[in-house]
Design a protein around this motif. Structure first.
Motif, PDB file in Angstrom:
ATOM      1  N   GLY A  70      -9.221-102.044 -27.527  1.00  0.00           N
ATOM      2  CA  GLY A  70      -9.445-103.188 -28.404  1.00  0.00           C
ATOM      3  C   GLY A  70      -9.560-102.815 -29.865  1.00  0.00           C
ATOM      4  O   GLY A  70      -9.327-101.684 -30.269  1.00  0.00           O
ATOM      5  N   TYR A  71      -9.921-103.806 -30.662  1.00  0.00           N
ATOM      6  CA  TYR A  71     -10.038-103.659 -32.109  1.00  0.00           C
ATOM      7  C   TYR A  71     -11.365-104.226 -32.573  1.00  0.00           C
ATOM      8  O   TYR A  71     -11.952-105.069 -31.920  1.00  0.00           O
ATOM      9  CB  TYR A  71      -8.930-104.438 -32.827  1.00  0.00           C
ATOM     10  N   VAL A  72     -11.805-103.801 -33.737  1.00  0.00           N
ATOM     11  CA  VAL A  72     -12.971-104.395 -34.390  1.00  0.00           C
ATOM     12  C   VAL A  72     -12.648-104.652 -35.857  1.00  0.00           C
ATOM     13  O   VAL A  72     -11.842-103.950 -36.466  1.00  0.00           O
ATOM     14  CB  VAL A  72     -14.233-103.511 -34.314  1.00  0.00           C
ATOM     15  N   ASN A  73     -13.253-105.675 -36.394  1.00  0.00           N
ATOM     16  CA  ASN A  73     -13.280-105.929 -37.827  1.00  0.00           C
ATOM     17  C   ASN A  73     -14.731-105.815 -38.256  1.00  0.00           C
ATOM     18  O   ASN A  73     -15.606-106.442 -37.648  1.00  0.00           O
ATOM     19  CB  ASN A  73     -12.801-107.348 -38.163  1.00  0.00           C
ATOM     20  N   ILE A  74     -15.000-105.043 -39.285  1.00  0.00           N
ATOM     21  CA  ILE A  74     -16.347-104.932 -39.837  1.00  0.00           C
ATOM     22  C   ILE A  74     -16.275-105.406 -41.282  1.00  0.00           C
ATOM     23  O   ILE A  74     -15.404-104.981 -42.038  1.00  0.00           O
ATOM     24  CB  ILE A  74     -16.880-103.494 -39.761  1.00  0.00           C
ATOM     25  N   TYR A  75     -17.210-106.297 -41.646  1.00  0.00           N
ATOM     26  CA  TYR A  75     -17.195-106.831 -43.004  1.00  0.00           C
ATOM     27  C   TYR A  75     -18.599-107.274 -43.402  1.00  0.00           C
ATOM     28  O   TYR A  75     -19.468-107.486 -42.560  1.00  0.00           O
ATOM     29  CB  TYR A  75     -16.228-108.008 -43.111  1.00  0.00           C
ATOM     30  N   TYR A  83     -17.577-112.064 -47.169  1.00  0.00           N
ATOM     31  CA  TYR A  83     -17.472-111.613 -48.557  1.00  0.00           C
ATOM     32  C   TYR A  83     -16.272-110.699 -48.746  1.00  0.00           C
ATOM     33  O   TYR A  83     -15.545-110.825 -49.696  1.00  0.00           O
ATOM     34  CB  TYR A  83     -18.764-110.911 -48.983  1.00  0.00           C
ATOM     35  N   ALA A  84     -16.102-109.767 -47.838  1.00  0.00           N
ATOM     36  CA  ALA A  84     -15.001-108.812 -47.973  1.00  0.00           C
ATOM     37  C   ALA A  84     -14.682-108.217 -46.615  1.00  0.00           C
ATOM     38  O   ALA A  84     -15.583-107.957 -45.825  1.00  0.00           O
ATOM     39  CB  ALA A  84     -15.377-107.694 -48.940  1.00  0.00           C
ATOM     40  N   HIS A  85     -13.384-108.032 -46.343  1.00  0.00           N
ATOM     41  CA  HIS A  85     -13.008-107.251 -45.161  1.00  0.00           C
ATOM     42  C   HIS A  85     -13.100-105.800 -45.551  1.00  0.00           C
ATOM     43  O   HIS A  85     -12.523-105.381 -46.552  1.00  0.00           O
ATOM     44  CB  HIS A  85     -11.570-107.562 -44.736  1.00  0.00           C
ATOM     45  N   LEU A  86     -13.831-105.043 -44.782  1.00  0.00           N
ATOM     46  CA  LEU A  86     -13.967-103.638 -45.102  1.00  0.00           C
ATOM     47  C   LEU A  86     -13.019-102.781 -44.285  1.00  0.00           C
ATOM     48  O   LEU A  86     -12.349-101.923 -44.808  1.00  0.00           O
ATOM     49  CB  LEU A  86     -15.403-103.175 -44.862  1.00  0.00           C
TER      50      LEU A  86
END
Length: 140
Positions: A70-75, A83-86
């Motif tokens: 899988g994948y993750v998005n941390i922001y 606020y921002a995609h990190l």
């Protein structure tokens, strides 16, 4: 000698992580504040609240485990909104995946920031407790 100190600058460094059990935008809560100048970070909800207007630096680093697929998005979010995609990243073949990032955030007094993660899979992972850190402080 030209040395200047700022003993009341709002700052925190927190450790520990969060068990991520679904694919929602979960707030990563680091419960143990190693540093918490001004007591503006909450280890119960993972929220840093700005005491004064200014530019704040935020950073995180640590291990996501287990993460075999899988994948993750941390922001970061500010007042509950993105606020921002990190960083977005995928799994590691040995289930140990490290992540880190930083952001500058303009904040007004009373604004709050949270580090969020979106797991793009239904299997649970951890922002691994013994190897997860986040911090923030007033730059100016």
């Amino acid at each position: 000698n030209g040395i200047v100190t700022y003993p009341v600058v709002p700052a925190f460094h927190a450790t520990g992580g969060t068990n991520l059990t679904n694919n929602s935008n979960i707030i990563i809560v680091s419960p143990t504040a190693v540093v918490n100048r001004g007591n503006h970070y909450s280890g119960s909800n993972g929220r840093f609240t700005a005491p004064v207007d200014g530019l704040y630096y935020h950073a995180f680093w640590g291990l996501l485990y287990p993460m075999p697929s899988g994948y993750v998005n941390i922001y970061y979010s500010k007042n509950g909104s993105q606020y921002a995609h990190l960083i977005q990243g995928g799994a590691d073949s040995n289930s140990h995946t490290s992540r880190s990032g930083c952001v500058l955030m303009e904040m007004s007094a009373g604004d709050y920031s949270e580090l969020r993660i979106n797991r793009l899979s239904n299997s649970g992972i951890n922002a691994y407790g013994g190897q997860w850190n986040m911090m923030g402080f007033l730059v100016g």
